[in-house]
Design an enzyme around this catalytic site. Structure first.
Site, PDB file in Angstrom:
ATOM      1  CG  ASP A   1      -2.909  -0.512  -7.774  1.00  0.00           C
ATOM      2  OD1 ASP A   1      -2.437  -1.579  -8.278  1.00  0.00           O
ATOM      3  OD2 ASP A   1      -2.244   0.140  -7.127  1.00  0.00           O
TER       4      ASP A   1
ATOM      5  CB  SER B   1      -3.470  -1.049  -4.713  1.00  0.00           C
ATOM      6  OG  SER B   1      -3.479   0.021  -4.091  1.00  0.00           O
TER       7      SER B   1
ATOM      8  NE  ARG C   1      -9.937   9.071  -7.514  1.00  0.00           N
ATOM      9  CZ  ARG C   1      -9.650   9.446  -8.854  1.00  0.00           C
ATOM     10  NH1 ARG C   1     -10.358  10.495  -9.062  1.00  0.00           N
ATOM     11  NH2 ARG C   1      -9.642   8.710  -9.575  1.00  0.00           N
TER      12      ARG C   1
HETATM   13  C1  BG6 Z   1      -4.136   6.214  -8.372  1.00  0.00           C
HETATM   14  C2  BG6 Z   1      -5.063   4.987  -8.732  1.00  0.00           C
HETATM   15  O1  BG6 Z   1      -4.496   7.095  -9.437  1.00  0.00           O
HETATM   16  O2  BG6 Z   1      -2.732   5.789  -8.463  1.00  0.00           O
HETATM   17  C3  BG6 Z   1      -4.912   4.109  -7.520  1.00  0.00           C
HETATM   18  O3  BG6 Z   1      -6.336   5.351  -8.850  1.00  0.00           O
HETATM   19  C4  BG6 Z   1      -3.683   3.760  -7.537  1.00  0.00           C
HETATM   20  O4  BG6 Z   1      -5.706   2.810  -7.758  1.00  0.00           O
HETATM   21  C5  BG6 Z   1      -2.666   4.729  -7.398  1.00  0.00           C
HETATM   22  O5  BG6 Z   1      -3.172   2.853  -6.445  1.00  0.00           O
HETATM   23  C6  BG6 Z   1      -1.094   4.810  -7.466  1.00  0.00           C
HETATM   24  O6  BG6 Z   1      -0.355   6.049  -7.063  1.00  0.00           O
HETATM   25  P1  BG6 Z   1       0.022   6.283  -5.549  1.00  0.00           P
HETATM   26  O7  BG6 Z   1       1.144   7.393  -5.893  1.00  0.00           O
HETATM   27  O8  BG6 Z   1      -1.093   7.067  -4.930  1.00  0.00           O
HETATM   28  O9  BG6 Z   1       0.582   5.249  -4.741  1.00  0.00           O
HETATM   29  C1  GLC Z   2       1.739  -3.184  -4.291  1.00  0.00           C
HETATM   30  C2  GLC Z   2       0.943  -4.157  -4.171  1.00  0.00           C
HETATM   31  C3  GLC Z   2       0.119  -4.085  -5.731  1.00  0.00           C
HETATM   32  C4  GLC Z   2      -0.102  -3.071  -6.144  1.00  0.00           C
HETATM   33  C5  GLC Z   2       1.227  -1.791  -6.078  1.00  0.00           C
HETATM   34  C6  GLC Z   2       0.913  -0.606  -6.604  1.00  0.00           C
HETATM   35  O1  GLC Z   2       3.198  -3.574  -5.046  1.00  0.00           O
HETATM   36  O2  GLC Z   2       1.364  -5.273  -3.998  1.00  0.00           O
HETATM   37  O3  GLC Z   2      -0.832  -4.865  -5.498  1.00  0.00           O
HETATM   38  O4  GLC Z   2      -0.474  -3.008  -7.322  1.00  0.00           O
HETATM   39  O5  GLC Z   2       1.682  -2.070  -4.880  1.00  0.00           O
HETATM   40  O6  GLC Z   2       0.008   0.135  -5.898  1.00  0.00           O
END
Ligand code: BG6
Ligand code: GLC
Ligand code: GLC
Length: 904
Positions: free
Chosen positions: A644, A595, A534
């Site tokens: 994240d 992330s 995003r």
């Molecule tokens: C989102 C966050 O809502 O959730 C991200 O904005 C985060 O930063 C993510 O990594 C994690 O959820 P998923 O299920 O998309 O891995």
């Molecule tokens: C993975 C990444 C970590 C992140 C997590 C959740 O473990 O190494 O940095 O916070 O995924 O997205």
């Protein structure tokens, strides 16, 4: 003079009183049709799950879903209670599994004393257990484990093949403390009290089901079981989609109609006599089972007695003498009636029976008594035919067949001892259901063989269940195991903070405070999360935070391509976003939530955090991003790169100052929290706090989780792109749970427990099980048939039993994940509490991630585990609504504010 149907031709002219009584037992064709129609209506109403105004037929599902295929085999003990009056039968049945090869069963009958039939329930079941032992004592069974099928012929609510709750006693039984109880459990307890043999009660069935299931193979499908013994009832195979309580749309299920309780006044009233009313009134269950009381063998003798007593009283029989026999309830039995109504029995035979009964018949009495017996039994057979015709109409209708060809298995003493009963029944059925071609097949071994068949199927299912339980046992963690995970996590956290060898890296983030509300300005944020990418414009003003954002997809080739490609794509998206927002040419401060996926592509092998200033910058990531901008001749000012978890904590922290932990449970999993700076060895300074990114996904990479790791975890790890790494994450997060489930399903299939042991190509396909399937399958609002539909969409053809097992596998895997995650959170909050020397800590955790948000039970299981393992922390979980992009912008805002202050 009119003679009732079935009236022996040699009857003498009948006296008016006798004639009047016989007339009362006459049922017209129109009345039978009305009973047929009303009973059919009552059946359909009960199938739809609507209770009628009067207690009607019950239509109880039996958990028998298919008629036997003849391959069932093994030795089974069968215990029959309730079908044949005051007797109990034990059988030893051997099923060979070979068509046409039959081994005669051994059986023994025991008379149940009257006081046992009416005494405490425990006494009845103890009696049954004693009979079992006595029977087995003379067989060479030794101490082998035995499998028992329990034929229990009373109305019961069944909730499984071996779970059945008695609704109410019928037919002369009235033991206390049994109604509302699971009769299988009562029998198991009694067998255990008896202690002589190791017997497993595997299945419980109604006598009608045993009758139907035991029908000799080879005569075509037999899908109706009809019993007229002490009581009467029938079962038949109904389309499952028509049974509202089952919520199943495929296949058939055997329904025990329990038609004995049919009591529509409009239909039954006109055919009821004064004798029926008296009989009902004097019975153990007045007002109940009114239809049964006109047909069942327990009542035929009694009806005859009441008629004879009435006629004697009026001087029409026995010279007007009512002997004690005629006045005492239960003195005339089914056997007597059978003998007297037999057309081949001459007057002398009837005379003899009456004399045996202690009556003193005159010459004309014998013939008239025979007329009475014939009238009572004829009516019974006709009423039974009307009920059977209703079942046939139901079958015709549900199968949409004009002409029905069907076999009906018949069982019970009334069929065995009254040859006329079947012929009247057959004739009347032909009249009422002319389109049906019905063949009647007498049951084998009084239904015992059928009970053994059901038991064989149930035994197979029970064996499968044991294998399922064994497979899932390592996923069911005890409180001690979870506390151990928490303790190890605490140790690894401490070591990581001290810079000692640890699977937790405990990275300082240089975020020292959550926002204080004085931040202002416009910021760009990028949120490269697990599922979405995003771009956001975050305006922090006096009135609060305003966000405009857009989701961009990352094509798979880019996601799996080079770092350069990824950053070029990201910049394209930013340029597009800036154009749409009218921001082209402006250089706004940018915060980047960064992330898991990038890490997986090796962009983040060494995450260097620059210690200068308040912002936190990963040099390589920031440089790559800025380099891409340079190529595109766009100016950009990357101020902060945040994990994240940190973005999520900051985002929730803007609303709630207690939010000092960030948690992600999505594609990956991780947590961050506010640590005391004095505990962070790698950063100078002793006062204040700093947010630490634990990177707990890697917890256990030093082998500390090996005790919990199952063979399925090992498979998932081995097949992953980073074997041996992220072991904690691989037991918890969405990217892996589906794969764990898939490996368990493969194993269960290889054991023959699932999919009839057939390995499908689909199931061998990696990643067919997405996290969203687990969330969907485990949703409480979903019926089993919907679970089945989801799995079938995946290309897995399965039965309802399979669907239930898959559901249980999903539940075990996601519960373990949630509990491990909870143990991690408990370790973090307890550390914070101890850092601050508090008796009790009140704290909030900001959470994000698709698994946490979409799974129906994950969040409550995490919370429950935290309550259990960290009882001195009051933890509130806040779901991040804006993603972590907003948090990244806030980190940027704080960094800008602090940078400005240093410049001033
Ligand atoms: C989102 C966050 O809502 O959730 C991200 O904005 C985060 O930063 C993510 O990594 C994690 O959820 P998923 O299920 O998309 O891995
Ligand atoms: C993975 C990444 C970590 C992140 C997590 C959740 O473990 O190494 O940095 O916070 O995924 O997205
Ligand atoms: C009674 C019972 C029923 C049984 C029938 C025949 O009606 O309630 O369960 O099938 O008798 O034995």
């Amino acid at each position: 003079m009119a003679r009732p149907a079935g009236h022996p031709s040699r009857c003498l002219p009948i006296s008016p009183q006798v004639q009047e009584c016989l007339q009362q037992f006459k049922v017209t064709g129109a009345q039978l049709r009305q009973i047929q129609t009303s009973l059919l209506g009552s059946m359909e109403q009960a199938l739809r799950g609507q209770a009628g105004p009067a207690p009607a037929v019950r239509m109880l599902p039996t958990y028998v879903g298919s008629i036997p295929h003849g391959t069932e085999q093994g030795d089974f003990v069968v215990l029959e209670l309730g079908a044949t009056g005051a007797s109990l039968r034990v059988l030893w049945v051997t099923l060979t599994g070979i068509e046409g090869h039959k081994v005669e069963p051994r059986s023994q009958e025991f008379v149940i004393p009257q006081e046992v039939m009416l005494g405490p329930g425990q006494q009845l079941f103890d009696f049954a257990a004693r009979c079992l032992s006595e029977f087995l004592d003379v067989l060479p069974v030794g101490n082998q484990g035995l499998q028992l099928g329990f034929s229990f012929s009373f109305p019961c609510h069944q909730t499984g093949l071996d779970k059945s709750t008695l609704i109410s006693w019928t037919k002369g039984f009235k033991c206390s403390d049994v109604e509302g109880q699971d009769v299988v459990q009562l029998l198991r307890d009694a067998i255990q009290r008896q202690g002589a043999y190791s017997i497993d009660v595997v299945a419980v069935v109604n006598d009608t089901v045993g009758t139907m299931m035991g029908c000799e193979p080879g005569v075509g499908p037999c899908e109706v079981g009809l019993v007229v013994d002490t009581g009467t009832n029938a079962c038949y195979m109904e389309e499952a989609r028509h049974v509202a309580v089952l919520d199943e749309d495929r296949g058939r299920v055997c329904i025990s109609i329990e038609w004995g309780s049919f009591s529509d006044e409009g239909a039954l009233g006109p055919v009821q006599t004064i004798f029926d009313r008296t009989l009902d009134h004097e019975s153990l269950n007045p007002g109940a089972q009114r239809f049964e009381k006109m047909i069942g063998g327990l009542y035929l003798g009694e009806l005859v007695r009441l008629v004879l007593a009435h006629l004697a009283q009026r001087g029409a029989l026995f010279g007007g003498h009512t002997s004690p026999v005629l006045r005492s309830q239960g003195s005339i039995l089914l056997e007597h009636v059978a003998e007297m109504e037999d057309p081949s029995a001459g007057a002398a035979r009837v005379h003899a029976v009456l004399q045996d009964l202690g009556l003193n018949p005159k010459a004309s009495d014998a013939e008239w008594v025979q007329c009475v017996c014939v009238a009572v039994c004829t009516r019974a057979a006709q009423l039974c035919a009307a009920a059977l015709a209703a079942v046939l109409s139901r079958l015709q209708h549900s199968r949409e067949q004009q002409a029905l060809q069907i076999a009906v298995a018949t069982g019970g003493r009334v069929f065995e001892r009254h040859p006329r009963f079947l012929s009247v029944l057959r004739e009347t059925v032909m009249l009422l259901a002319p389109d049906c071609n019905v063949s009647f097949i007498p049951s084998v071994d009084g239904g015992g063989r059928g009970v053994a068949m059901v038991t064989a199927v149930a035994a197979r299912l029970a064996a499968h269940r044991r294998l399922l339980e064994e497979t899932l046992a390592p996923f069911r963690l005890t409180r001690e195991q979870l506390a151990e995970v928490q303790a190890q996590m605490r140790e690894a956290m401490a070591k990581g903070l001290q810079g000692e060898a640890s699977s937790l890296r405990m990275l300082p983030t240089y975020v020292r405070a959550t926002p204080d509300g004085s931040e202002r300005g416009d910021f760009l944020a990028l949120d490269l999360g697990g599922t979405n990418f995003r771009v956001l414009l975050v305006r922090v003003a006096t009135g609060g935070v305003q966000i405009s954002s857009q989701i961009y997809s990352i094509p798979e080739c880019v996601a799996q391509g080079s770092g350069q490609q990824l950053f070029d794509h990201i910049v394209d998206c930013i340029v597009d976003f800036q154009q749409k927002q009218g921001l082209s040419g402006q250089s706004l401060p940018l915060g980047f939530t960064f992330s898991f996926p990038c890490r997986q592509m090796g962009l983040d092998q060494v995450r260097k955090t620059s210690g200068s200033g308040a912002g936190c910058c990963d040099n390589r990531v920031a440089q790559q991003l800025e380099a891409s901008f340079f190529v595109q001749a766009v100016e950009l000012n990357v101020v902060a790169i945040v994990n994240d978890t940190v973005g999520t904590m900051m985002s929730c922290g803007y609303e709630d100052p207690h939010c000092e932990v960030g948690l992600i449970v999505g594609t990956g999993t991780n947590a961050c929290y506010m640590e005391e700076l004095r505990n962070v060895a790698s950063v100078d300074g002793d006062s204040g706090q700093m947010c630490i990114n634990t990177e707990w996904g890697a917890f256990g990479d030093d082998g500390s989780l090996s005790m919990l790791s199952t063979r399925f975890d090992a498979c998932v790890d081995q097949a992953s792109i980073n074997p041996g790494k992220q072991r904690f994450e691989k037991m918890i997060s969405g990217m892996y749970l589906g794969e764990i489930v898939r490996h368990i399903l493969l194993h269960l299939t290889s054991l023959g427990v699932l999919f009839r042991g057939q390995q499908t190509q689909r199931l061998q396909t990696r990643d067919i099980f997405k996290t969203k399937f687990l969330s969907e399958i485990e949703s409480d609002s979903l019926a089993l048939r919907q679970v089945r539909a989801i799995l079938e969409d995946l290309g897995l053809p399965l039965t309802s039993d399979d669907a239930l097992m898959v559901l249980e596998v999903c539940q075990a895997v996601s519960k373990r994940a949630a509990q491990l995650c909870g143990a991690g959170v408990a370790a973090v909050v307890e550390k914070i509490r101890e850092n601050r020397g508090l008796e009790e800590l009140t704290i909030s955790v900001g959470v994000d991630g698709t698994l946490y948000k979409l799974h129906p039970h994950f969040s409550s299981l995490v919370a429950a585990t935290v309550r259990e393992l960290a009882p001195r922390c009051v933890v509130t979980f806040l779901q991040s609504e804006d993603g972590s992009g907003k948090g990244a912008a806030l980190v940027t805002a704080v960094a800008c504010r602090l940078a400005q202050r240093t410049r001033v």
